[in-house]
Design a protein around this motif. Sequence first.
Motif, short mmCIF file in Angstrom:
data_model
loop_
_atom_site.label_atom_id
_atom_site.label_comp_id
_atom_site.label_asym_id
_atom_site.label_seq_id
_atom_site.Cartn_x
_atom_site.Cartn_y
_atom_site.Cartn_z
N LYS A 164 12.66 52.66 62.96
CA LYS A 164 13.21 53.63 62.03
C LYS A 164 14.52 53.08 61.50
CE LYS A 164 10.19 57.05 62.49
NZ LYS A 164 9.35 57.51 61.36
N SER A 165 14.72 53.19 60.19
CA SER A 165 15.93 52.66 59.59
C SER A 165 16.61 53.72 58.74
CB SER A 165 15.60 51.43 58.73
OG SER A 165 16.77 50.94 58.09
N PRO A 166 17.84 54.08 59.07
CA PRO A 166 18.57 55.01 58.20
C PRO A 166 19.02 54.32 56.92
CG PRO A 166 19.98 54.25 59.98
CD PRO A 166 18.61 53.69 60.25
N ILE A 167 19.34 55.11 55.92
CA ILE A 167 19.98 54.58 54.72
C ILE A 167 21.48 54.65 54.95
CG2 ILE A 167 20.33 54.92 52.24
CD1 ILE A 167 17.54 56.15 52.13
N VAL A 168 22.18 53.56 54.65
CA VAL A 168 23.60 53.49 54.97
C VAL A 168 24.42 53.17 53.73
CG1 VAL A 168 23.19 52.80 57.35
CG2 VAL A 168 23.41 51.04 55.58
N CYS A 169 25.70 53.50 53.84
CA CYS A 169 26.70 53.11 52.85
C CYS A 169 27.38 51.85 53.39
CB CYS A 169 27.69 54.25 52.66
SG CYS A 169 29.27 53.74 51.97
N VAL A 170 27.31 50.76 52.64
CA VAL A 170 27.91 49.49 53.06
C VAL A 170 29.20 49.27 52.27
CG1 VAL A 170 27.58 47.00 53.24
CG2 VAL A 170 25.65 48.55 53.56
N CYS A 171 30.28 48.98 52.99
CA CYS A 171 31.56 48.75 52.35
C CYS A 171 32.36 47.72 53.12
CB CYS A 171 32.36 50.06 52.22
SG CYS A 171 32.69 50.88 53.79
N GLU A 172 33.46 47.29 52.54
CA GLU A 172 34.34 46.33 53.20
C GLU A 172 34.96 46.97 54.44
OE1 GLU A 172 38.03 43.35 51.95
OE2 GLU A 172 37.74 45.27 50.94
N SER A 173 35.21 46.17 55.45
CA SER A 173 35.75 46.69 56.72
C SER A 173 37.11 47.36 56.56
CB SER A 173 35.84 45.56 57.75
OG SER A 173 34.55 45.06 58.04
N SER A 174 37.86 47.01 55.50
CA SER A 174 39.16 47.64 55.26
C SER A 174 39.08 48.82 54.30
CB SER A 174 40.14 46.60 54.71
OG SER A 174 39.67 46.06 53.48
N HIS A 175 37.88 49.19 53.88
CA HIS A 175 37.67 50.31 52.97
C HIS A 175 38.15 51.61 53.63
CE1 HIS A 175 35.51 53.25 50.46
NE2 HIS A 175 35.33 52.28 49.57
N PRO A 176 38.68 52.56 52.86
CA PRO A 176 39.13 53.84 53.45
C PRO A 176 38.07 54.57 54.26
CG PRO A 176 39.93 53.64 51.20
CD PRO A 176 39.00 52.48 51.43
N LEU A 177 36.80 54.37 53.94
CA LEU A 177 35.73 55.03 54.69
C LEU A 177 35.33 54.29 55.96
CD1 LEU A 177 33.29 56.01 51.79
CD2 LEU A 177 34.81 57.55 53.05
N ALA A 178 35.81 53.07 56.13
CA ALA A 178 35.29 52.19 57.18
C ALA A 178 35.51 52.73 58.59
CB ALA A 178 35.90 50.80 57.06
N ALA A 179 36.50 53.56 58.79
CA ALA A 179 36.77 54.10 60.13
C ALA A 179 35.79 55.22 60.50
CB ALA A 179 38.20 54.62 60.21
N ARG A 180 35.00 55.67 59.54
CA ARG A 180 34.05 56.76 59.77
C ARG A 180 32.76 56.21 60.36
NH1 ARG A 180 34.90 60.56 55.50
NH2 ARG A 180 33.02 61.63 56.25
N GLU A 181 31.97 57.09 60.98
CA GLU A 181 30.64 56.72 61.45
C GLU A 181 29.56 57.12 60.45
OE1 GLU A 181 29.86 58.29 65.29
OE2 GLU A 181 31.33 57.02 66.31
N SER A 182 29.90 58.10 59.60
CA SER A 182 28.93 58.57 58.61
C SER A 182 29.67 59.09 57.39
CB SER A 182 28.04 59.67 59.21
OG SER A 182 28.83 60.79 59.59
N VAL A 183 28.92 59.27 56.32
CA VAL A 183 29.49 59.79 55.08
C VAL A 183 28.41 60.58 54.36
CG1 VAL A 183 28.86 57.72 53.79
CG2 VAL A 183 30.76 59.12 52.99
N SER A 184 28.82 61.61 53.62
CA SER A 184 27.86 62.44 52.91
C SER A 184 27.72 61.95 51.46
CB SER A 184 28.30 63.90 52.91
OG SER A 184 29.46 64.07 52.10
N MET A 185 26.66 62.40 50.80
CA MET A 185 26.46 62.05 49.40
C MET A 185 27.63 62.55 48.56
SD MET A 185 23.41 60.55 48.53
CE MET A 185 22.84 61.25 46.98
#
Length: 297
Positions: A164-185
């Motif tokens: 099973k593979s989730p759909i993920v948001c891929v970003c740079e490790s220094s991106h503001p979202l990078a510290a999160r485990e998940s993100v909403s649409m």
Amino acid sequence: MNTFQLSCFLAVANTLNFARAAEQMHISQPAITHQIKSLETELNVQLFRRTTRLVEITPEGQSFRSDAQSMVAIAAQAKLRFRSPEERPIEKLSIGCSSYNQLLLLPESLKELGSQYPNLHPHLVVVPHEQLYQLLENGTADVIFDIHDGTKADSRLTFRELQKSPIVCVCESSHPLAARESVSMAELKEQSLILCDPINLIPEVAKLQWALAEGKSPGELHFCASVEAAVVLAGAGFGAAVIPEFLVPRSSRLTALRLTDAPELSFGVFYRPYPGDDVLRSFLQIAGRRFSPSDGG
């Protein structure tokens, strides 16, 4: 149709230049033009569009490309086989994918398969997603990797889920979202986005990315042709890309956040059952073990 015609076609397809293709084939430019026209007449399709400034391969030509490569390769293998008849038979396995990142999933499985079949010659084919199933239909591939979305009802194909593979948001490790485990649409719609050409995407992911792009200004959107290009742009800090998790390469520059309101995908292999095909059967068994959660995917 003969292998010389096919080789001429591939030379033009690779160079998009009749003069350079003629040099590669050691023939004149009118001669290679004649070979292409003869092939187009036999196939009853236009393989290339030519203007005074450029040469473009048509969708029909692009679709025929994998067929031509396979036929040329088979002919070459046959010649080599009969040149050295005392050698043991070559064991072949052709695997189709719609992304080069999928090839990164295969080395360990192919290594184990190669230890069982020392004369194994794998053939790896990457085509746009919409052409993927043609590889099974025309015999170019023995097995293809894809997502099962519930719409493929061809009784001639067998599907085996690998993970099973989730759909993920891929970003740079220094991106503001990078510290999160998940993100909403909704949260992701506030970010700069990297969009892939839908022809190279799984339909479910294509729908999600265009839903995210709706209403955004052109300055917030970066367009690219492939998943691989999207991953590079994400790693370079140009924005976030939405792709299946199994296509994300391991890199310290990348962070993958689960998209909370996106479906989980059933990733696996499609194939036609071939009685007595021990190589295919062994590969499916090995892939089943390699991709199982207990083995770390």
